[in-house]
Structures are given as C-alpha cells and as structure tokens.
Design an enzyme around this catalytic site. Structure first.
Site, mmCIF file in Angstrom:
data_model
loop_
_atom_site.group_PDB
_atom_site.id
_atom_site.type_symbol
_atom_site.label_atom_id
_atom_site.label_comp_id
_atom_site.label_asym_id
_atom_site.label_seq_id
_atom_site.Cartn_x
_atom_site.Cartn_y
_atom_site.Cartn_z
ATOM 1 N N ASP A 154 41.101 36.585 17.312
ATOM 2 C CA ASP A 154 41.123 38.047 17.236
ATOM 3 C C ASP A 154 41.151 38.682 18.625
ATOM 4 O O ASP A 154 41.275 37.987 19.639
ATOM 5 C CB ASP A 154 39.921 38.524 16.413
ATOM 6 N N ASP A 221 44.791 46.174 10.642
ATOM 7 C CA ASP A 221 44.304 45.590 9.396
ATOM 8 C C ASP A 221 44.835 46.321 8.171
ATOM 9 O O ASP A 221 44.950 47.556 8.160
ATOM 10 C CB ASP A 221 42.775 45.661 9.338
#
EC number: 3.2.1.22
Length: 648
Positions: A154, A221
């Site tokens: 990430d 996201d």
C-alpha cells in the site's frame, strides 16, 4: 475491411502497442484470484476470522474455481519492530503467528497473502502499525521466511516532503522508486512472491508498474456505494490495453456478498471486473462466528463462465465501445480465445427494460451462437442485433461464438433469393450517407451490370463488382437484380471528414490552447467549456438525416480525493445540430500519462467516443459543442474538445 469500430472508437494512442516491459517471474499468467479481509472487516482482522474464511473458500468450492490467495489486510501488525529490526504480528489478534498462518493455508491448498506498506506505517494506523519504508530488504526476507506467496503493498504515510501524512494524492515525488525498491528486494528472496502494487493509480502506474509487479491499482478504493462502479470503470478506460499475462489492471476488491448491492448490481460488478481482467479478490465474509455469505451472492462468485472470461488464456481486456449517457447504458467488449467475443451491455438506470446490442458496435455482423450468461438463454443465428431484457443496474453479458466481422454479409445468412433477385436484410448503417462502398462477391467470375435498390429509396446500376450506395442510419435492406449468383456483399462505411477544434469559434469562458506534443491529431484543443460557453462552426452535409460523430476529447479529472464522496471523474460534453436538442456524453478518463509529473499532466491525451446526432440537412449545418447540463450537477467544465469526424 477495416471495422467501423476501429474507425470510430479507438484513439491513435490506443491503437499503438502499449504492453510495456513486464516482470517475468512466471506468476499471474492469468489474473490472480482470492480473498482479502479489508472490505468486510476493515482494519480489524484476527486469526479466527482469516482461518474461518480460508476454510470456507475450500468448503464452498471457491478454491477449486481459482480463489486461492488469502490476504490479511491492515490491522495485523504492531507499532514497533522486534529488537533485531524484523516485523512481527499482533500476538493478541494472531496468537499462533504468521508462519503458522502460512502453514495452515498451504495445508488447505491455498496461498498465503501478506500486506505491507511503502510508507512508515500501514494504512489503518492509528493504532500504529509499522510500514516497510527503509526496511524493504529485511521485510521481503521476513515475508519469504513466513512462507508468503503474495504481497499487497500500500501507499499510506509515504510522502517525506509533507511529513508522512496518512494520504497524499499529490505527492512531491512519484511513488515509483519505493515500489522499485520492494520489487527488487522480493526478486532476491529465492521464493516467488506475487507483487500487488497498491498506490491508488497515482502517477499513472500502467506506464511503469508492469515492470515491477503483477498488478497495479488503477484508482482510489472502491466504496460501498453503487456510484463507485461507474467511477471505477471510468478510471479503467485508459488502462485496459495495458493488461496482459503477468500484468493486470486492478479495479480493487469485490463487494459481492457484503449486502451492499442488489443481485443485478452484483452481477454487473462481477461481470465488468472479470472481463476487464482485474484480479478477482473476494471482500465478503464467507464464514465466521457471526455471519456467512448468502447463496445468491455465492452463486455470482462461482459463475464459471464469468470466471472463465477472466481467466481466458488470450489475456486481453474488454474495452469501452459505446456510451449513451442520456439513455443510461453502455457497451464493453473484448476478444476471447477460440475466436469468441465477450460483450457487456450495462443498464445504468434503476429500472428493468429491453436493451439492444448492435453487433457492429463491437466489430461484428453475425454470431452463430449468443449465450446470455445471466439471462441463462442461448440464441442462434444472430444477425446484426440482439435484444434482451436487462434488470435495473444489471448487465446483459454475452458470449458470442462463430462470428463474422462487421460489414460482411454472406448471402446464405442475410439474403433471400428468387430467380435473379437477391434481397439482403439487416444491413447496418452507423450514419446516414450516400458514400457507403458496396462490394459484391459472385459465386463465379462476372463482369455483368447489376441494379441495386436500397431501402433509402435509391436505385442505381453498377458495372463490375463495386459501387457507392446510400444507406440510412439504422437497419436497411438492399435488393440486387443480377444474373450470376451472389455469394456475399461487403459494405464499407464512409471515412468522413475531420474538423479540428481550430475551425470552431468559441464563446464565454471557452478558449483554444496548444498542447506541445499532445492533443492528437492536431496539437491543440478547446478547454474551459462551462455551461455559459460553447464552440461552434458550420459544417456541410451531402444528405439529410442522422450523422455519426466520432468525437476526440480529453479528460483527466482523476478525482482521487473526492472519490470517497460524490466526486466524479467523468466530464460532461454536449453536441447539438441546427439548434436541436443536445446529445450528451459523460466521457471517461483519457489520460495515459502522469497527472502529476508529465508535461501535460494527462490533459494532452486524446480518446474517442461516438454519438449519433439528428437534425442534419443538406448544405450547411450549425454544430455546437458545449456543456449543457453542467449547471445541473455535472462537471463545471466539459471535457476538452480536440476535434470531430463527421461521417457523411
């Protein structure tokens, strides 16, 4: 014959080869499939949750279908490293430890996915969990020692110049160097670890991520709202042709089974992720002490045909072909192995209705077999168009077999013959024009003169095998008087005339700008098209009727920070003819370069979409591009306008 789809729907940038150098470690020959804890459990997983869901993959038959990577997302680690500098797990949440987790998963026949971060802390901190920045070599070795098979990496707490904030969508430097370091570290551990790059689409990673990992996230996201499906697909449009074996555009994890979407919405979500060759990562609670997945959602995730489209050996993503914004539907399509084609027609309206696919919109004229996957029907001998009912927010998902390319009409399929007259039916015309080229293939050599009558009212005689005919936008018939039997006809659409933005006048805030090396094919564009401005010119037409316009536009409204709410990455663009009702397009992203560091910041990258416009007359026509509707909640500024090809 060059397909009309190629002519109208692909920009020059998309036609060029775009598979960049990719990592060659033998992994992800097809998109990876599995389960991840984040979408349901957020950053609060534990050992019991992960183990029970992993066992459910096996017990429910999902593992046998390819769902094998099991990843514990954020929430597994602690704030500090061990005295020797290595990572460790939260012993309260994972009392058996991560090596034991890997052993358990491997014994189930599954693969062990771990989660890390290229910043100082993991996403989901606080409570703080240490990231891998400046510890990449050590952490890669640790993951390998634990038996990891994949790493989702990430991008939180990573921008040093702004003191490592949780998120920075406009960092001072590209995320790329941090991902290069971890990629190199993984390559040296002596264990194949699939590297999933998750830096949210910043710096357009399709240009560099394939050389580092097996997949890259294309955007921010997915959120548990239906609108995020449209936003994600818009983001995917400029990424689709970068996908291929070992390099997959990741649309993010699935929300199927989380009680967020209706069943038709889940089918749409799963279908599009599958045919765009995104990794398929289940984000639902399959089984734990409190819940289990519902049967209907499970059947979506287990749909073998859809999984087969995703895992197809050809490895080519579907791409956007047509969009009807006012009518609320669009068409995606792509090739499959075995000379098959997959097509998705998305119904964006929240109401059931019949929708029609014109096969030429996806480069085809005929399909021997059309399998409607969600409709559970099979239709044979599909000529030119296919119509079926589609639920609100649902998708008509088709597998087409035994196809013929657009423009080719074999007599045995499309024609009826009596004596010396043959009538071809279901002749498709994208535009009204007298400039279609008709070529006849006779069953034996012939130089005879034939008489042709079209449903537009035209009757002509041609000598030899070809001539120019008139067709009306939509479905047509052609009758040919002849002596020699006809085997087939081929119809080529007009190439039309291109009108660059430079021949358009502007009003209000709209302005002409140059683009350095971009804005193909003319090097300039019209921008700042607000609701109180437009771009207009006069364009001649040789016939009355509806005309197809292939519009070159630019949009790089990536909307990273606003995507959590109602932020949209589409841009409105309208066109009207002779003061008639405007036709509206919500165009997707076109940017194929970095939105932060490239010379044009992605605003020099042209893409093309087509619309059918009515109200054309013979002679001069007033054509106006603008942003009508921009004042009603669409983007304040329209997409930038590069030019338009009029098929007349």
């Amino acid at each position: 014959m060059e397909s009309i789809v190629w002519l109208l729907l692909l920009s020059p940038a998309l036609v060029a080869g775009s598979l960049h150098p990719r990592i060659d470690n033998g992994l992800a020959k097809t998109p990876q499939m599995g389960w991840n804890s984040y979408n349901y459990y957020s950053c609060s997983p534990n050992e019991a949750i992960v183990r029970s869901n992993a066992k459910a993959l096996v017990d429910l038959g999902l593992a046998d279908l390819g769902y094998r990577y099991v990843t514990t997302d954020c929430g597994w680690s602690v704030a500090d490293r061990l005295p020797n500098g290595t990572l460790t797990w939260n012993e309260t949440l994972f009392p058996s430890g991560f090596p034991a987790m890997g052993k358990y998963l491997h014994e189930l026949g599954l693969l062990f996915g771990v989660y890390g971060d290229s910043g100082t802390k993991l996403c989901g901190s606080p409570p703080d969990q240490v990231g891998s920045l400046y510890h990449e070599e050590q952490d890669a070795k640790t993951f390998a020692e634990w038996g990891a098979d994949s790493l989702k990496y990430d991008n939180c707490y990573s921008d040093a110049a702004t003191n490592y904030p949780n998120v920075n969508y406009e960092p001072s430097t590209s995320p790329r160097p941090r991902y290069e370091i971890m990629s190199s570290a993984l390559a040296r551990v002596g264990r194949p670890i699939l590297f999933q790059i998750c830096e949210w689409g910043i710096d357009f990673p399709a240009l560099w991520a394939p050389a580092l990992g097996s997949s890259w996230r294309i955007g921010n996201d997915i959120i548990p709202e239906w609108r995020s499906i449209f936003r994600t697909l818009n983001q995917a449009v400029p990424n689709t042709d970068f996908a291929g074996p070992g390099q997959w555009a990741d649309l993010d994890m699935l929300y199927v089974g989380n009680g967020v979407f209706s069943l038709p919405e889940e089918q749409t979500h799963f279908s599009l992720w599958a045919i765009l060759k995104s990794p398929l990562t289940i984000g639902a609670a399959l089984k734990d002490d409190d819940t289990s997945i519902n049967q209907a959602s499970l059947e979506v995730l287990k749909q073998k045909d859809v999984i087969g489209f995703n895992q197809d050996a050809l490895g080519v993503s579907a791409s956007l072909k047509r969009r009807w914004s006012d009518e609320g539907y669009e068409v995606w399509s792509g090739p499959l192995s075995g000379n098959r084609t997959v097509v998705a027609v998305i119904n964006w309206r929240d109401e059931s209705r019949d929708l029609t696919l014109d096969l030429p919109d996806v480069g085809l004229q005929y399909a021997q077999v059309a399998r409607n996957i969600w409709g559970k029907t099979v239709v044979r001998d599909v000529r030119t168009s296919y119509t079926a009912g589609v639920a609100g927010h649902g998708t008509m998902l088709l597998e087409l077999q035994g196809t013929i390319p657009s423009g080719l009409y074999p007599a045995k399929i499309f024609a009826k013959s009596t004596d010396q007259k043959t009538t071809f039916e279901s002749i498709y015309a994208a535009t009204t024009s007298a400039n279609y080229e008709l070529a006849i293939t006779f069953s034996r050599p012939s130089t005879e003169t034939v008489t042709i009558t079209t449903s537009s009212g035209q009757t002509i005689s041609i000598s030899g095998k070809s001539g120019r005919i008139a067709l009306t936008a939509g479905s047509n018939t052609i009758t040919i008087q002849h002596k020699t039997p006809i085997e087939s006809i081929q119809i080529t659409p007009p190439t039309g005339t291109y009108y660059a933005n430079t021949v358009f006048n502007v009003t209000g805030s709209a302005k002409h700008t140059t683009c350095g090396s971009g804005c193909s094919p003319v090097g300039s564009k019209i921008g700042d098209l607000s609701p109180n401005s437009n771009a207009y010119t006069s364009i001649p037409a040789t016939t009355v009727g509806s005309k197809y316009l292939a519009i070159d536009y630019i949009n790089n409204e990536v909307a990273f920070s606003s995507s959590w709410g109602w932020g949209s990455n589409s841009r409105n663009l309208t066109v009207s003819v002779n003061d008639g009702a405007p036709v509206r397009l919500e165009v997707p992203l076109s940017g194929r370069h970095s939105e932060l560091f490239s010379p044009g910041k992605g605003w020099w990258d042209t893409a093309t979409l087509g619309v059918l416009t009515s109200g054309w007359k013979k002679g001069e026509n007033k054509v106006v591009f603008g942003n009508q509707g921009g004042e009603d909640g669409f983007q304040t500024y329209a997409a930038d306008f590069v030019g338009v090809r009029i098929l007349d």
